[in-house]
Design an enzyme around this catalytic site. Structure first.
Site, PDB file in Angstrom:
ATOM      1  N   LYS A   1      43.624  49.221  26.779  1.00 10.37           N
ATOM      2  CA  LYS A   1      43.005  49.342  28.209  1.00 10.37           C
ATOM      3  C   LYS A   1      41.409  49.780  27.748  1.00 10.37           C
ATOM      4  CE  LYS A   1      42.075  49.794  33.466  1.00 10.37           C
ATOM      5  NZ  LYS A   1      42.578  50.042  34.555  1.00 10.37           N
TER       6      LYS A   1
ATOM      7  N   SER B   1      40.650  47.299  37.716  1.00  6.21           N
ATOM      8  CA  SER B   1      40.604  47.007  36.874  1.00  6.21           C
ATOM      9  C   SER B   1      41.259  46.805  35.394  1.00  6.21           C
ATOM     10  CB  SER B   1      40.115  48.741  36.342  1.00  6.21           C
ATOM     11  OG  SER B   1      40.955  49.489  36.151  1.00  6.21           O
TER      12      SER B   1
ATOM     13  N   SER C   1      45.249  48.483  40.378  1.00  4.34           N
ATOM     14  CA  SER C   1      44.474  48.708  38.904  1.00  4.34           C
ATOM     15  C   SER C   1      45.798  48.173  38.407  1.00  4.34           C
ATOM     16  CB  SER C   1      43.438  49.635  38.625  1.00  4.34           C
ATOM     17  OG  SER C   1      42.062  49.577  39.279  1.00  4.34           O
TER      18      SER C   1
END
Length: 491
Positions: free
Chosen positions: A72, A148, A172
């Site tokens: 990520k 996210s 997230s």
């Protein structure tokens, strides 16, 4: 390609060990799938030359040797490669050090070949940064994959990789797992290490992890990541003697599960969110567990205020750190980020400390619930995945936002419709997940329901501190009873 997509990460690693395929062949398959689908979903935003493990093979070997993997693009630093955090200010700033979790993933043999999209500083439940543009849901590309960790979840759902790196500071991991039909576990506070740059991300409420298609992948990844370093703030207890992977398939016993869909923020959830919880509750009952309706065990309206107070302050700190690292001006950041940072700067030290200290009240109330119940069952999200762009501000509010930012009237922002709009956008469709972050409890989203339009929506289960193994055992039981592995988007 079909062989590649028919295996999870544990299965692919077994094929490599058996000599039935090679890391090079798997990486070629992953890159071919990315070339095929990424232009349509915008999940991968940076290509990476795979780093090689350093030093001798660790005890226990490299359990994921040869398996393609994605990081990520938020806090998961790889030395020499920029970690943008979805921000223009950091897009060209190379990381000075490799994050501890990234080091552990590489040492486990995972082949990192890219980084996935994230909203700026991870500050939204959707993945639509101005820097890279919106990531789209593989199940329906007009809709968001959540955030996210939306880029990672979209990449897994689309079959680019079997699991991918994620992180969770307010939901997230679980939100995009719900939106993309995946399994997502947020671990207990202190179980996974952070650093070496940051000690306790988001004041200890955030942790790293993965989104995956199989429970056993998440369990095995937990074995890779769990355990302290010499700079860890805590020494985690309750680690299974033979590891988390061994929890998969073990008897879970008979559990008492309290279920609620109550939310002071969202009111009544969308009928499909309620249906997802009913589906989970019915399945748990069929499996012999006791499921009872309960009220929300904490004051979730106060919890939301505490969460957003700390979130806005940390956003202000993140913006200042990014300015220092990248030498960027204020206009390098998105207007919404600047508003959140302004609200953070306008928060008094007293209000911030009060919000942090208030977490203990939420912990006590949740602990009182867990004295009589093993798990809390809620929707993961209050609605199915919204459409891309659904939370763009209306034009009049955009003009008001610009005027207040230009005037540097951070204190006045608290008294405008902008704040209520941002609260609705940030928490209105995701009001259930912050509880586990502020209390440090483990929680998971399980993919058991799809809407008539074909969009996934998950059910969340929250356990006691240290109940990560119990959650994995139950997740494996649910996975066996209602398999989701073969449900794939037609992308």
């Amino acid at each position: 390609m079909q062989t590649y997509r028919d295996h999870d990460a544990v299965g692919l690693a077994a094929l490599v060990r058996a000599g039935e395929t090679t890391p090079e062949e798997l990486l070629a398959a992953a890159r071919a799938r990315a070339a095929e689908v990424n232009p349509r979903i915008n999940a991968i935003v940076r290509d990476v030359d795979p780093p090689a493990p350093q030093g001798p093979e660790p005890d226990g070997g490299r359990p994921f040797a040869g398996v393609p993997f994605l990081l990520k693009d938020l806090h998961q630093d790889l030395a020499g490669i920029p970690t943008s955090g979805g921000s223009r200010a950091l897009a060209r700033v190379p990381a000075a050090e490799t994050a501890e979790v990234v080091r552990r993933w590489v040492e486990a043999g995972l082949v990192v070949f890219g980084k996935t999209n994230s909203p700026e500083f991870g500050a939204k439940g959707v993945t639509e940064p101005h820097l890279f543009g919106a990531t789209r849901n593989p199940w329906h590309t007009d809709h968001t994959p959540g955030g996210s960790s939306g880029g990672s979840a979209a990449a897994v759902a689309a079959g680019i990789v079997p699991c991918a790196a994620a992180s969770d500071g307010g939901g997230s991991i679980r939100i995009p797992a719900s939106a993309c039909g995946l399994f997502g576990l947020k671990a207990s506070r202190g179980l996974l290490p952070s650093g070496p740059v940051s000690g306790e991300p988001l004041g200890g409420t955030a942790t790293d992890g993965v989104v995956s298609r199989s429970v056993r992948d998440s369990a095995a990844m937990l074995d890779v990541l769990a355990g302290p370093t010499e700079v860890s703030a805590y020494l985690p207890g309750g680690l299974p003697a033979d590891g988390f992977a061994a929890e998969v398939g073990r008897d879970v016993g008979r559990l008492r599960v309290g279920v609620t869909t109550a939310s002071s923020i969202a009111g009544e959830p969308h009928p499909e969110a309620a249906a997802a919880v009913r589906r989970a509750a019915d399945l748990l009952t069929e499996l012999g567990h006791d499921v009872v309706e309960v009220p929300m065990p904490v004051d979730d309206a106060q919890l939301a205020r505490d969460f957003l107070t700390t979130w806005f302050v940390h956003c202000a700190v993140s913006l200042e750190q990014a300015r220092e690292a990248g030498g960027a001006g204020e206009d390098a950041f998105e207007p919404d980020t600047r508003v959140m940072a302004a609200l953070g700067r306008a928060t008094s030290a007293t209000d911030y400390v009060r919000a942090v200290e208030s977490r203990h009240t939420h912990v006590r109330r949740l602990a009182a619930f867990h004295a009589d119940h093993d798990l809390l069952l809620t929707p993961t999200t209050a609605t199915p995945p919204p459409r891309v762009g659904a939370f763009d501000l209306p034009a009049p509010l955009v003009l008001a936002q610009r005027a207040l930012l230009t005037a540097r009237a951070g204190g006045l922002l608290r008294f405008t419709p902008l704040v209520e709009q941002m609260i609705d956008d940030n928490l209105g469709w995701v009001p259930y997940t912050q509880l586990a972050n502020l209390t440090g409890r483990p929680a998971m989203s399980v993919p058991l329901h799809w809407t008539p339009e074909g969009l996934p929506i998950g059910a969340q289960l929250v356990g006691r501190l240290g109940a990560d193994g119990l959650l994995l055992r139950l997740a494996a039981q649910l996975e066996a009873a209602a398999p989701w592995w073969d449900r794939r988007p037609a992308l």
